[in-house]
Write an enzyme that holds these catalytic residues in place. Sequence first.
Site, mmCIF file in Angstrom:
data_model
loop_
_atom_site.group_PDB
_atom_site.id
_atom_site.type_symbol
_atom_site.label_atom_id
_atom_site.label_comp_id
_atom_site.label_asym_id
_atom_site.label_seq_id
_atom_site.Cartn_x
_atom_site.Cartn_y
_atom_site.Cartn_z
ATOM 1 N N CYS A 50 47.220 -0.545 -39.925
ATOM 2 C CA CYS A 50 47.477 -1.888 -40.449
ATOM 3 C C CYS A 50 48.368 -1.859 -41.684
ATOM 4 O O CYS A 50 49.028 -2.851 -41.992
ATOM 5 C CB CYS A 50 46.161 -2.595 -40.772
ATOM 6 S SG CYS A 50 45.121 -1.723 -41.963
ATOM 7 N N THR A 115 38.685 6.894 -46.428
ATOM 8 C CA THR A 115 38.652 8.012 -45.481
ATOM 9 C C THR A 115 39.101 7.646 -44.073
ATOM 10 O O THR A 115 39.293 8.532 -43.245
ATOM 11 C CB THR A 115 37.227 8.593 -45.397
ATOM 12 O OG1 THR A 115 36.317 7.545 -45.014
ATOM 13 C CG2 THR A 115 36.785 9.158 -46.737
ATOM 14 N N GLN A 116 39.268 6.362 -43.797
ATOM 15 C CA GLN A 116 39.615 5.945 -42.438
ATOM 16 C C GLN A 116 40.947 6.542 -41.992
ATOM 17 O O GLN A 116 41.122 6.904 -40.829
ATOM 18 C CB GLN A 116 39.675 4.417 -42.356
ATOM 19 C CG GLN A 116 39.760 3.892 -40.926
ATOM 20 C CD GLN A 116 39.677 2.377 -40.864
ATOM 21 O OE1 GLN A 116 39.608 1.705 -41.886
ATOM 22 N NE2 GLN A 116 39.696 1.834 -39.669
ATOM 23 N N GLY A 189 37.083 -9.606 -32.983
ATOM 24 C CA GLY A 189 37.469 -8.220 -32.750
ATOM 25 C C GLY A 189 36.289 -7.284 -32.888
ATOM 26 O O GLY A 189 35.568 -7.337 -33.890
ATOM 27 N N ALA A 190 36.088 -6.425 -31.888
ATOM 28 C CA ALA A 190 34.952 -5.500 -31.899
ATOM 29 C C ALA A 190 35.414 -4.057 -32.045
ATOM 30 O O ALA A 190 34.747 -3.130 -31.593
ATOM 31 C CB ALA A 190 34.135 -5.666 -30.616
ATOM 32 N N GLY A 191 36.553 -3.873 -32.713
ATOM 33 C CA GLY A 191 37.055 -2.523 -32.957
ATOM 34 C C GLY A 191 36.474 -1.944 -34.242
ATOM 35 O O GLY A 191 35.500 -2.460 -34.800
ATOM 36 N N LYS A 192 37.097 -0.860 -34.742
ATOM 37 C CA LYS A 192 36.581 -0.180 -35.930
ATOM 38 C C LYS A 192 36.593 -1.086 -37.154
ATOM 39 O O LYS A 192 35.638 -1.113 -37.934
ATOM 40 C CB LYS A 192 37.405 1.086 -36.199
ATOM 41 C CG LYS A 192 37.201 2.182 -35.167
ATOM 42 C CD LYS A 192 38.053 3.400 -35.501
ATOM 43 C CE LYS A 192 37.871 4.495 -34.451
ATOM 44 N NZ LYS A 192 38.743 5.673 -34.746
ATOM 45 N N MET A 193 37.697 -1.826 -37.341
ATOM 46 C CA MET A 193 37.810 -2.697 -38.512
ATOM 47 C C MET A 193 36.758 -3.802 -38.462
ATOM 48 O O MET A 193 36.124 -4.127 -39.465
ATOM 49 C CB MET A 193 39.212 -3.302 -38.575
ATOM 50 C CG MET A 193 40.320 -2.285 -38.709
ATOM 51 S SD MET A 193 40.512 -1.693 -40.383
ATOM 52 C CE MET A 193 41.529 -2.994 -41.055
#
Length: 444
Positions: A50, A115-116, A189-193
Amino acid sequence: MHILVVSVNYRTAPVEFREKLTFQATELEQAMTTLQKQKSVLENVIVSTCNRTEIYAVVDQLHTGRYYIKKFLADWFQLEIEEVAPYLTIFEQDGAIDHLFRVTCGLDSMVVGETQILGQIKDSFLEAQQVKATGTIFNELFKQVITLAKRAHSETTIGESAMSVSYAAVELGKKIFGELTDCHVLILGAGKMGELALQNLYGSGARKVTVMNRTLSKAEIMAEKYMGHAKPLSELQCALLEADILISSTGASDYVITKEMMTKVEKMRSGRPLFMVDIAVPRDIDPAIDELEGSFLYDIDDLQGVVEANRAERLKEAEKIQFMIEEEIVLFKTWLSTLGVVPLISALRDKALAIQSETMESLERKIPTLSDRERKVISKHTKSIINQLLKDPILVAKEIAAEEGADEKLALFAKIFDLEMEDVESRAEEVEHKRAWTPSVPSL
């Protein structure tokens, strides 16, 4: 060979331009395969998040490599080079190596110390390996970088007070509303973010949370972990009527929420304000919505002020990590400088083994009564003698390779041992273009 980085990031380009140069996860492999075919490019890894899109490349010529990487970016995203160039930052050689270390350790992130990015770099590298876009140099460099980043976070406290972008989005909501207990929060949104945002919301007391995603099952799994509710994206307009806060990160290529949609929704909200935080790149929410009276829209660049918390403390830890990086760069450059001597050492070993093999054949002709065991013992000991004799010359060759004027000294080295330079150069080409070696990558 030269190491090159072409970067567009949150420092050099606003989100409205970064979203034009964002690779979708599903197209990364094809992009790296295509880039690998460009003139001058020998190895490449593409990182797209992003906050940055960056191309890491090994090129045979810096000027040519720069041009064709810029052209690749422009062609891929259907832009003119002139449109792209002003937003690009170029790092070369030591600067490129240092940049990769800093990025992976989180020192170049909007949230210093997060850390992402380490996981994102590792994932991009593994994808590049899968499509054979990396070779000897990047396999070694990225392995070293990932190992150092892990060590940096374990040996310093830089990550302990660092916010993620998702956390910053939640903090912004808390600044506006105070307690989140009674707020209706909508996650798109169901992703990591999205999951990080939901995790931080739950930790901040939010209990009235709805998760929406194109794939309902993913939304249900995520919502269940944090006592939320899942709804299909087809019910978005109804969900917007109930929400007080919206955090969006879907990864969609087009706007999920348009100005036209929000104009209709506002009329039914009876003047209740809706605070919207769009942390997706490309953006999920039409920026024109900010013109509406009851909608307050923030994008990822607006979070810069929020993430300044504890920055001074994290910058002190960053200084320690930078020192660690400088030490690693010296080690990598030493390894890189000896890379050219590998074919010479290989040629020397092969010549010695050829002599040993001829000696064994001569011995077997003169003493045909030797048993298999005796042959193996003699062969083992003659090879041991060779290894002992070559040990010091090989060490000297590696030391010479790291010195100034190494080419002339190594040529003399080859002459002393009567090594054919044509054979050495042929081996060098094999090493330079090697793609098969895949080192173990440290787990996260």
